[in-house]
Design a protein around this motif. Structure first.
Motif, short mmCIF file in Angstrom:
data_model
loop_
_atom_site.label_atom_id
_atom_site.label_comp_id
_atom_site.label_asym_id
_atom_site.label_seq_id
_atom_site.Cartn_x
_atom_site.Cartn_y
_atom_site.Cartn_z
N PHE A 1 2.47 13.76 -10.16
CA PHE A 1 3.08 14.80 -10.65
C PHE A 1 3.50 14.94 -11.94
O PHE A 1 3.57 15.84 -12.39
N ILE A 2 4.06 13.75 -12.34
CA ILE A 2 4.86 13.86 -13.65
C ILE A 2 3.80 14.16 -14.78
O ILE A 2 4.18 15.07 -15.69
N ARG A 3 2.62 13.34 -14.74
CA ARG A 3 1.84 13.49 -15.90
C ARG A 3 1.05 14.83 -15.84
O ARG A 3 0.48 15.55 -16.70
N ARG B 1 0.88 -1.09 -0.23
CA ARG B 1 -0.04 0.17 0.10
C ARG B 1 1.03 1.21 0.02
O ARG B 1 0.59 2.18 -0.70
N TRP B 2 1.86 1.23 0.70
CA TRP B 2 2.91 2.25 0.72
C TRP B 2 3.49 2.48 -0.61
O TRP B 2 3.54 3.72 -0.96
N VAL B 3 4.06 1.47 -1.18
CA VAL B 3 4.57 1.71 -2.73
C VAL B 3 3.16 2.22 -3.65
O VAL B 3 3.84 3.10 -4.32
N ASP B 4 2.32 1.82 -3.37
CA ASP B 4 1.11 2.18 -4.42
C ASP B 4 1.01 3.69 -4.18
O ASP B 4 0.76 4.71 -5.13
N GLU B 5 0.97 4.09 -2.84
CA GLU B 5 0.73 5.63 -2.55
C GLU B 5 1.88 6.44 -3.29
O GLU B 5 1.60 7.49 -3.85
N GLN B 6 3.06 6.00 -2.91
CA GLN B 6 4.21 6.60 -3.32
C GLN B 6 4.17 6.76 -4.79
O GLN B 6 4.41 7.69 -5.47
N ASN B 7 3.96 5.63 -5.57
CA ASN B 7 3.72 5.71 -7.13
C ASN B 7 2.82 6.58 -7.50
O ASN B 7 2.74 7.44 -8.57
N ARG B 8 1.55 6.79 -6.79
CA ARG B 8 0.46 7.39 -7.33
C ARG B 8 0.78 8.80 -7.30
O ARG B 8 0.60 9.69 -8.22
N LEU B 9 1.53 9.41 -6.18
CA LEU B 9 1.76 10.63 -6.20
C LEU B 9 2.84 11.15 -7.07
O LEU B 9 2.92 12.20 -7.88
N THR B 10 3.89 10.24 -7.36
CA THR B 10 4.89 10.27 -8.43
C THR B 10 4.37 10.66 -9.85
O THR B 10 4.70 11.54 -10.51
N PHE B 11 3.51 9.56 -10.22
CA PHE B 11 3.21 9.64 -11.64
C PHE B 11 2.08 10.71 -11.68
O PHE B 11 2.08 11.41 -12.93
N TYR C 1 4.86 17.53 -20.39
CA TYR C 1 4.97 16.09 -20.30
C TYR C 1 4.52 15.38 -21.67
O TYR C 1 5.45 14.17 -21.85
N ASP C 2 3.40 15.89 -22.33
CA ASP C 2 3.54 15.24 -23.46
C ASP C 2 4.48 15.48 -24.59
O ASP C 2 4.90 14.56 -25.37
N LYS C 3 5.12 16.27 -24.58
CA LYS C 3 6.14 16.81 -25.32
C LYS C 3 7.52 16.00 -25.01
O LYS C 3 7.97 15.51 -25.95
N ILE C 4 7.83 15.79 -23.86
CA ILE C 4 8.96 15.00 -23.37
C ILE C 4 8.53 13.61 -23.86
O ILE C 4 9.51 12.71 -24.49
N LYS C 5 7.27 13.06 -23.53
CA LYS C 5 7.02 11.79 -24.01
C LYS C 5 7.06 11.34 -25.50
O LYS C 5 7.60 10.34 -25.86
N ASN C 6 6.48 12.49 -26.17
CA ASN C 6 6.40 12.05 -27.52
C ASN C 6 8.00 12.12 -28.10
O ASN C 6 8.16 11.32 -29.08
#
Length: 408
Positions: free
Chosen positions: A69-71, A57-67, A76-81
Protein backbone atom coordinates in the motif's frame (compact mmCIF):
# COMPACT_ATOMS: atom_id res chain seq x y z
CA UNK A 1 -3.85 26.85 -0.72
CA UNK A 2 -1.17 24.44 -1.97
CA UNK A 3 -1.06 22.73 1.43
CA UNK A 4 -4.84 22.28 1.46
CA UNK A 5 -4.80 20.84 -2.05
CA UNK A 6 -1.98 18.44 -1.09
CA UNK A 7 -3.79 17.25 2.03
CA UNK A 8 -7.00 16.77 0.05
CA UNK A 9 -5.11 14.67 -2.49
CA UNK A 10 -3.70 12.52 0.31
CA UNK A 11 -7.15 11.97 1.83
CA UNK A 12 -8.69 11.06 -1.53
CA UNK A 13 -5.82 8.69 -2.32
CA UNK A 14 -5.92 6.95 1.07
CA UNK A 15 -9.70 6.64 0.88
CA UNK A 16 -9.54 5.04 -2.55
CA UNK A 17 -6.84 2.58 -1.52
CA UNK A 18 -8.53 1.74 1.78
CA UNK A 19 -11.63 0.55 -0.08
CA UNK A 20 -9.48 -1.96 -2.00
CA UNK A 21 -7.53 -3.36 0.95
CA UNK A 22 -8.21 -6.96 1.87
CA UNK A 23 -6.73 -7.68 5.27
CA UNK A 24 -5.46 -11.16 6.13
CA UNK A 25 -7.92 -13.01 8.35
CA UNK A 26 -7.10 -13.04 12.07
CA UNK A 27 -8.50 -15.99 13.91
CA UNK A 28 -9.77 -15.87 17.48
CA UNK A 29 -9.35 -18.50 20.17
CA UNK A 30 -11.36 -19.38 23.25
CA UNK A 31 -9.05 -18.21 26.04
CA UNK A 32 -10.47 -16.83 29.29
CA UNK A 33 -8.41 -15.79 32.33
CA UNK A 34 -9.86 -15.65 35.82
CA UNK A 35 -8.54 -12.67 37.80
CA UNK A 36 -9.88 -12.91 41.33
CA UNK A 37 -13.24 -14.18 40.08
CA UNK A 38 -13.45 -11.73 37.16
CA UNK A 39 -13.47 -13.41 33.73
CA UNK A 40 -11.34 -11.72 31.04
CA UNK A 41 -11.44 -12.98 27.45
CA UNK A 42 -8.22 -12.92 25.43
CA UNK A 43 -9.15 -14.15 21.93
CA UNK A 44 -5.83 -13.06 20.39
CA UNK A 45 -3.56 -14.81 22.91
CA UNK A 46 -2.11 -16.96 20.12
CA UNK A 47 -0.43 -13.87 18.63
CA UNK A 48 1.85 -13.65 21.70
CA UNK A 49 3.76 -16.76 20.60
CA UNK A 50 6.39 -15.01 18.46
CA UNK A 51 8.15 -18.28 17.63
CA UNK A 52 5.02 -19.81 16.14
CA UNK A 53 5.09 -20.42 12.36
CA UNK A 54 1.45 -19.36 12.21
CA UNK A 55 2.23 -16.01 13.87
CA UNK A 56 5.22 -15.46 11.56
CA UNK A 57 2.99 -16.06 8.50
CA UNK A 58 0.39 -13.64 9.88
CA UNK A 59 3.06 -10.95 10.41
CA UNK A 60 4.47 -11.50 6.90
CA UNK A 61 1.01 -11.12 5.38
CA UNK A 62 0.33 -7.93 7.35
CA UNK A 63 3.70 -6.47 6.33
CA UNK A 64 3.13 -7.37 2.69
CA UNK A 65 -0.22 -5.59 2.68
CA UNK A 66 1.21 -2.52 4.46
CA UNK A 67 4.29 -2.07 2.29
CA UNK A 68 2.42 -2.75 -0.96
CA UNK A 69 0.00 0.00 0.00
CA UNK A 70 2.70 2.49 1.01
CA UNK A 71 4.80 1.91 -2.11
CA UNK A 72 1.82 2.22 -4.43
CA UNK A 73 0.93 5.76 -3.35
CA UNK A 74 1.77 8.35 -6.04
CA UNK A 75 3.88 10.49 -3.68
CA UNK A 76 5.91 7.61 -2.19
CA UNK A 77 9.11 8.38 -4.12
CA UNK A 78 8.89 12.10 -3.38
CA UNK A 79 8.54 11.56 0.36
CA UNK A 80 11.25 8.88 0.40
CA UNK A 81 13.72 11.11 -1.46
CA UNK A 82 13.08 14.05 0.85
CA UNK A 83 13.45 11.96 4.01
CA UNK A 84 16.66 10.45 2.62
CA UNK A 85 18.01 13.94 2.03
CA UNK A 86 17.17 15.06 5.56
CA UNK A 87 18.68 11.96 7.20
CA UNK A 88 21.92 11.96 5.23
CA UNK A 89 24.31 13.64 7.66
CA UNK A 90 26.90 12.21 10.11
CA UNK A 91 25.81 11.89 13.75
CA UNK A 92 27.33 10.66 16.98
CA UNK A 93 26.13 9.33 20.32
CA UNK A 94 27.24 10.66 23.70
CA UNK A 95 30.57 9.00 24.65
CA UNK A 96 30.72 6.52 27.52
CA UNK A 97 34.01 6.33 29.43
CA UNK A 98 35.35 3.04 30.81
CA UNK A 99 38.82 3.23 32.29
CA UNK A 100 40.77 5.44 29.90
CA UNK A 101 38.71 4.36 26.89
CA UNK A 102 35.83 6.26 25.33
CA UNK A 103 33.08 4.38 23.48
CA UNK A 104 30.61 6.01 21.11
CA UNK A 105 28.34 5.29 18.15
CA UNK A 106 28.76 6.94 14.78
CA UNK A 107 26.46 6.90 11.76
CA UNK A 108 27.80 8.27 8.46
CA UNK A 109 24.29 9.25 7.44
CA UNK A 110 22.34 6.45 5.80
CA UNK A 111 23.70 3.42 7.61
CA UNK A 112 20.93 1.10 8.78
CA UNK A 113 22.54 0.86 12.24
CA UNK A 114 25.10 3.09 13.93
CA UNK A 115 28.60 1.64 14.35
CA UNK A 116 30.37 1.33 17.72
CA UNK A 117 33.83 2.91 17.97
CA UNK A 118 36.40 3.39 20.72
CA UNK A 119 39.18 5.86 21.44
CA UNK A 120 42.20 5.34 23.68
CA UNK A 121 42.00 8.73 25.36
CA UNK A 122 39.64 11.51 24.39
CA UNK A 123 41.78 12.65 21.44
CA UNK A 124 42.82 9.20 20.24
CA UNK A 125 42.05 7.65 16.87
CA UNK A 126 38.66 6.08 16.18
CA UNK A 127 38.95 2.29 16.51
CA UNK A 128 36.14 0.07 15.21
CA UNK A 129 34.64 -2.15 17.91
CA UNK A 130 31.44 -3.58 16.37
CA UNK A 131 29.65 -2.90 13.09
CA UNK A 132 26.14 -4.34 13.54
CA UNK A 133 25.40 -3.77 9.85
CA UNK A 134 27.52 -6.86 9.19
CA UNK A 135 25.49 -9.10 11.50
CA UNK A 136 23.11 -10.02 8.67
CA UNK A 137 22.53 -9.18 5.01
CA UNK A 138 18.94 -8.00 5.53
CA UNK A 139 19.77 -5.80 8.54
CA UNK A 140 17.35 -7.55 10.90
CA UNK A 141 19.96 -8.40 13.55
CA UNK A 142 20.53 -5.53 15.99
CA UNK A 143 23.12 -4.58 18.60
CA UNK A 144 21.61 -3.91 22.02
CA UNK A 145 22.31 -3.75 25.75
CA UNK A 146 25.99 -2.78 26.01
CA UNK A 147 27.94 -3.23 29.25
CA UNK A 148 31.63 -2.34 29.52
CA UNK A 149 34.01 -3.74 32.12
CA UNK A 150 35.35 -1.13 34.53
CA UNK A 151 38.63 -0.69 32.61
CA UNK A 152 36.96 -0.92 29.19
CA UNK A 153 38.85 -4.08 28.21
CA UNK A 154 35.73 -6.22 27.75
CA UNK A 155 32.28 -5.60 26.33
CA UNK A 156 29.19 -7.70 26.96
CA UNK A 157 26.60 -6.98 24.29
CA UNK A 158 23.17 -8.26 23.31
CA UNK A 159 22.14 -9.36 19.83
CA UNK A 160 18.47 -9.28 18.85
CA UNK A 161 16.93 -10.79 15.72
CA UNK A 162 13.95 -9.43 13.78
CA UNK A 163 13.04 -6.87 16.43
CA UNK A 164 12.60 -9.46 19.17
CA UNK A 165 12.99 -8.48 22.82
CA UNK A 166 14.88 -11.74 23.35
CA UNK A 167 18.64 -11.36 23.17
CA UNK A 168 21.75 -13.47 23.12
CA UNK A 169 24.60 -11.95 25.11
CA UNK A 170 28.11 -12.22 23.70
CA UNK A 171 31.43 -11.03 25.11
CA UNK A 172 34.10 -9.20 23.12
CA UNK A 173 37.73 -8.53 23.99
CA UNK A 174 37.98 -4.92 22.85
CA UNK A 175 41.75 -5.07 22.36
CA UNK A 176 41.78 -8.15 20.11
CA UNK A 177 38.36 -7.66 18.53
CA UNK A 178 37.56 -11.34 19.17
CA UNK A 179 34.47 -12.74 20.86
CA UNK A 180 34.61 -15.39 23.57
CA UNK A 181 33.03 -18.73 22.73
CA UNK A 182 30.19 -18.59 25.23
CA UNK A 183 26.77 -17.24 24.31
CA UNK A 184 24.24 -16.44 27.04
CA UNK A 185 20.65 -17.17 26.07
CA UNK A 186 17.13 -16.55 27.41
CA UNK A 187 17.84 -12.90 28.12
CA UNK A 188 15.30 -10.09 27.79
CA UNK A 189 15.83 -6.54 29.10
CA UNK A 190 18.78 -7.96 31.01
CA UNK A 191 21.12 -5.94 33.21
CA UNK A 192 24.84 -6.77 33.25
CA UNK A 193 27.16 -5.85 36.14
CA UNK A 194 30.89 -6.55 35.73
CA UNK A 195 33.11 -7.38 38.68
CA UNK A 196 35.93 -4.83 39.09
CA UNK A 197 38.58 -7.51 38.36
CA UNK A 198 37.00 -8.49 34.98
CA UNK A 199 36.59 -12.11 36.08
CA UNK A 200 32.90 -12.13 35.18
CA UNK A 201 29.58 -10.42 35.67
CA UNK A 202 26.14 -10.71 37.19
CA UNK A 203 23.13 -10.75 34.88
CA UNK A 204 19.47 -11.66 34.96
CA UNK A 205 17.66 -14.03 32.62
CA UNK A 206 14.52 -16.09 32.20
CA UNK A 207 14.20 -19.89 32.44
CA UNK A 208 15.39 -22.19 29.70
CA UNK A 209 12.38 -23.28 27.59
CA UNK A 210 11.04 -26.61 28.77
CA UNK A 211 12.04 -26.04 32.40
CA UNK A 212 8.77 -24.23 33.18
CA UNK A 213 5.19 -24.83 31.98
CA UNK A 214 4.30 -23.41 28.56
CA UNK A 215 3.23 -19.78 28.92
CA UNK A 216 5.49 -19.21 31.93
CA UNK A 217 8.64 -18.38 29.92
CA UNK A 218 8.35 -14.68 30.88
CA UNK A 219 8.19 -15.42 34.59
CA UNK A 220 10.69 -16.72 37.15
CA UNK A 221 13.41 -14.19 36.37
CA UNK A 222 16.71 -15.05 38.11
CA UNK A 223 20.12 -13.49 38.71
CA UNK A 224 23.20 -15.50 37.71
CA UNK A 225 26.95 -14.98 37.85
CA UNK A 226 28.85 -15.74 34.65
CA UNK A 227 32.59 -16.36 34.81
CA UNK A 228 34.47 -15.20 31.74
CA UNK A 229 35.53 -18.04 29.45
CA UNK A 230 33.07 -20.65 30.77
CA UNK A 231 29.85 -22.05 29.23
CA UNK A 232 26.49 -20.74 30.38
CA UNK A 233 25.68 -24.15 31.85
CA UNK A 234 28.24 -23.42 34.58
CA UNK A 235 26.72 -20.07 35.58
CA UNK A 236 26.01 -19.82 39.30
CA UNK A 237 22.52 -18.98 40.50
CA UNK A 238 22.69 -15.90 42.73
CA UNK A 239 19.07 -14.96 43.44
CA UNK A 240 15.51 -16.01 42.68
CA UNK A 241 12.04 -15.57 44.12
CA UNK A 242 9.96 -18.63 43.11
CA UNK A 243 7.32 -17.39 45.56
CA UNK A 244 6.90 -14.25 43.42
CA UNK A 245 7.29 -15.47 39.86
CA UNK A 246 6.35 -12.16 38.19
CA UNK A 247 9.21 -10.16 39.73
CA UNK A 248 12.27 -9.18 37.67
CA UNK A 249 15.72 -8.52 39.16
CA UNK A 250 18.24 -6.12 37.61
CA UNK A 251 21.76 -6.28 39.13
CA UNK A 252 24.26 -3.44 39.35
CA UNK A 253 27.48 -2.97 41.31
CA UNK A 254 28.20 0.29 43.09
CA UNK A 255 31.08 2.23 41.58
CA UNK A 256 33.15 1.77 44.74
CA UNK A 257 32.83 -2.00 44.29
CA UNK A 258 31.30 -2.45 47.72
CA UNK A 259 27.68 -3.46 47.08
CA UNK A 260 25.61 -5.56 44.71
CA UNK A 261 22.25 -3.87 44.16
CA UNK A 262 19.11 -5.48 42.76
CA UNK A 263 16.40 -3.25 41.34
CA UNK A 264 13.22 -5.33 41.57
CA UNK A 265 10.28 -4.63 39.26
CA UNK A 266 6.84 -6.08 38.66
CA UNK A 267 5.79 -5.94 35.02
CA UNK A 268 5.72 -2.39 33.69
CA UNK A 269 4.80 -0.77 37.00
CA UNK A 270 7.04 2.25 37.77
CA UNK A 271 6.96 1.30 41.45
CA UNK A 272 9.96 -0.86 42.30
CA UNK A 273 11.87 -2.43 45.18
CA UNK A 274 15.55 -2.37 46.12
CA UNK A 275 17.54 -5.30 47.55
CA UNK A 276 21.28 -5.33 48.27
CA UNK A 277 24.18 -7.15 49.87
CA UNK A 278 27.94 -6.69 50.16
CA UNK A 279 29.62 -7.64 46.89
CA UNK A 280 32.06 -10.10 48.44
CA UNK A 281 29.32 -11.76 50.52
CA UNK A 282 27.15 -14.83 50.02
CA UNK A 283 24.68 -13.68 52.66
CA UNK A 284 20.99 -13.25 51.91
CA UNK A 285 20.01 -10.04 50.13
CA UNK A 286 18.68 -7.33 52.41
CA UNK A 287 15.31 -5.97 51.29
CA UNK A 288 15.98 -2.31 51.83
CA UNK A 289 12.82 -1.15 50.04
CA UNK A 290 10.21 -3.87 49.66
CA UNK A 291 6.84 -2.16 49.70
CA UNK A 292 6.73 -1.14 46.02
CA UNK A 293 5.09 2.10 47.10
CA UNK A 294 7.00 4.41 44.72
CA UNK A 295 9.74 4.64 42.12
CA UNK A 296 13.27 4.42 43.56
CA UNK A 297 16.07 4.97 41.04
CA UNK A 298 19.44 4.16 42.61
CA UNK A 299 21.97 6.72 41.32
CA UNK A 300 24.99 6.02 43.53
CA UNK A 301 26.37 5.84 47.04
CA UNK A 302 28.89 7.39 49.36
CA UNK A 303 30.01 4.56 51.59
CA UNK A 304 26.93 3.16 53.31
CA UNK A 305 24.65 6.00 52.19
CA UNK A 306 22.53 5.21 49.13
CA UNK A 307 21.07 7.98 46.95
CA UNK A 308 17.78 7.63 45.09
CA UNK A 309 15.64 9.69 42.76
CA UNK A 310 12.09 9.00 43.92
CA UNK A 311 8.52 10.12 43.37
CA UNK A 312 7.52 9.12 46.90
CA UNK A 313 5.27 12.00 48.02
CA UNK A 314 6.83 13.97 45.15
CA UNK A 315 5.23 13.51 41.70
CA UNK A 316 7.91 15.80 40.19
CA UNK A 317 10.63 13.74 41.89
CA UNK A 318 13.23 14.51 44.55
CA UNK A 319 16.54 13.01 45.72
CA UNK A 320 16.79 11.23 49.05
CA UNK A 321 19.59 9.54 51.02
CA UNK A 322 19.24 6.29 52.99
CA UNK A 323 21.94 5.11 55.36
CA UNK A 324 21.78 1.30 55.19
CA UNK A 325 22.97 1.10 58.81
CA UNK A 326 19.78 2.87 59.93
CA UNK A 327 17.29 2.32 57.09
CA UNK A 328 14.10 3.19 58.98
CA UNK A 329 12.07 5.86 57.18
CA UNK A 330 12.38 8.28 60.04
CA UNK A 331 16.11 8.40 59.28
CA UNK A 332 15.78 9.12 55.56
CA UNK A 333 17.25 12.46 54.46
CA UNK A 334 15.78 14.63 51.74
CA UNK A 335 18.81 15.95 49.87
CA UNK A 336 17.18 17.80 46.96
CA UNK A 337 13.49 18.51 47.53
CA UNK A 338 10.78 18.45 44.90
CA UNK A 339 10.68 21.66 42.85
CA UNK A 340 8.37 23.24 40.32
CA UNK A 341 10.52 21.65 37.60
CA UNK A 342 10.44 17.88 37.01
CA UNK A 343 13.61 15.79 37.38
CA UNK A 344 14.16 14.09 34.01
CA UNK A 345 17.57 12.58 34.77
CA UNK A 346 20.15 12.63 37.55
CA UNK A 347 23.61 11.18 38.06
CA UNK A 348 26.49 11.54 40.49
CA UNK A 349 29.51 12.86 38.58
CA UNK A 350 32.68 14.26 40.18
CA UNK A 351 31.01 13.65 43.57
CA UNK A 352 28.24 16.10 42.68
CA UNK A 353 24.63 15.63 41.67
CA UNK A 354 24.08 16.54 38.02
CA UNK A 355 20.33 17.01 37.65
CA UNK A 356 18.44 17.52 34.39
CA UNK A 357 15.14 19.32 34.96
CA UNK A 358 12.21 19.80 32.61
CA UNK A 359 10.75 23.28 32.90
CA UNK A 360 8.25 24.74 30.42
CA UNK A 361 8.91 21.86 28.01
CA UNK A 362 12.65 22.59 27.82
CA UNK A 363 15.57 21.14 29.80
CA UNK A 364 18.09 22.73 32.13
CA UNK A 365 21.06 21.24 34.00
CA UNK A 366 21.87 22.08 37.62
CA UNK A 367 24.80 20.99 39.81
CA UNK A 368 24.49 20.27 43.55
CA UNK A 369 26.86 19.03 46.25
CA UNK A 370 26.10 15.66 47.83
CA UNK A 371 24.52 17.44 50.79
CA UNK A 372 22.13 19.26 48.46
CA UNK A 373 23.71 22.71 48.14
CA UNK A 374 23.17 24.39 44.79
CA UNK A 375 26.45 25.04 42.94
CA UNK A 376 25.54 26.34 39.49
CA UNK A 377 23.43 25.92 36.38
CA UNK A 378 25.11 24.78 33.18
CA UNK A 379 23.95 27.18 30.50
CA UNK A 380 22.62 25.52 27.34
CA UNK A 381 22.93 27.11 23.88
CA UNK A 382 19.18 27.69 23.52
CA UNK A 383 15.85 26.06 24.37
CA UNK A 384 15.98 22.31 23.77
CA UNK A 385 16.38 18.86 25.27
CA UNK A 386 19.31 17.08 26.93
CA UNK A 387 20.02 13.42 26.23
CA UNK A 388 22.57 10.79 27.16
CA UNK A 389 24.02 12.23 30.38
CA UNK A 390 27.31 10.34 30.81
CA UNK A 391 29.90 10.27 33.58
CA UNK A 392 30.88 8.45 36.77
CA UNK A 393 31.16 9.45 40.40
CA UNK A 394 34.92 10.10 40.35
CA UNK A 395 35.11 11.50 36.81
CA UNK A 396 36.15 15.11 36.39
CA UNK A 397 34.42 15.33 33.00
CA UNK A 398 30.96 14.53 31.72
CA UNK A 399 29.17 14.38 28.39
CA UNK A 400 25.63 15.05 27.28
CA UNK A 401 23.72 15.44 24.04
CA UNK A 402 21.66 18.51 23.23
CA UNK A 403 18.97 19.06 20.60
CA UNK A 404 17.36 22.44 19.95
CA UNK A 405 13.75 22.77 18.90
CA UNK A 406 14.60 24.43 15.61
CA UNK A 407 17.51 24.26 13.16
CA UNK A 408 19.88 27.09 12.39
Amino acid sequence: MKIKTFLLAILITFSAFAQKLSYPPTKTVDVVDDYHGFKVQDPYRWLEDFESDEVKRWVDEQNRLTFDFIRSTPFYDKIKNRLTELMNYPRYSVPVKAGERYFFFKNDGLQNQSVLFMREGLKGKDILVIDPNKFSEDGTVALMNLSYSKDGRFLAYGVSTSGSDWQEIRIRDVLTGKDYDEVLKWCKFSSIAWLPDNSGFYYNRFPEPGTVPKGEENNYNKVYFHRLGTPQSEDRLVYERPDAKELNFYPQITEDGKYLILTVTHGTSPKNRIYYRKLNSNDDFIRLLDEADASYDFIGNKGDVFYFVTDLNAPRYRIIAIDVNKPERKNWVEVIPEKKSVISNARIINDHFVVVYTEDVKHKIEIYTLDGKFVKEIKLPTAGTVSGLSGKQKDTEMFFGFTSFCSR
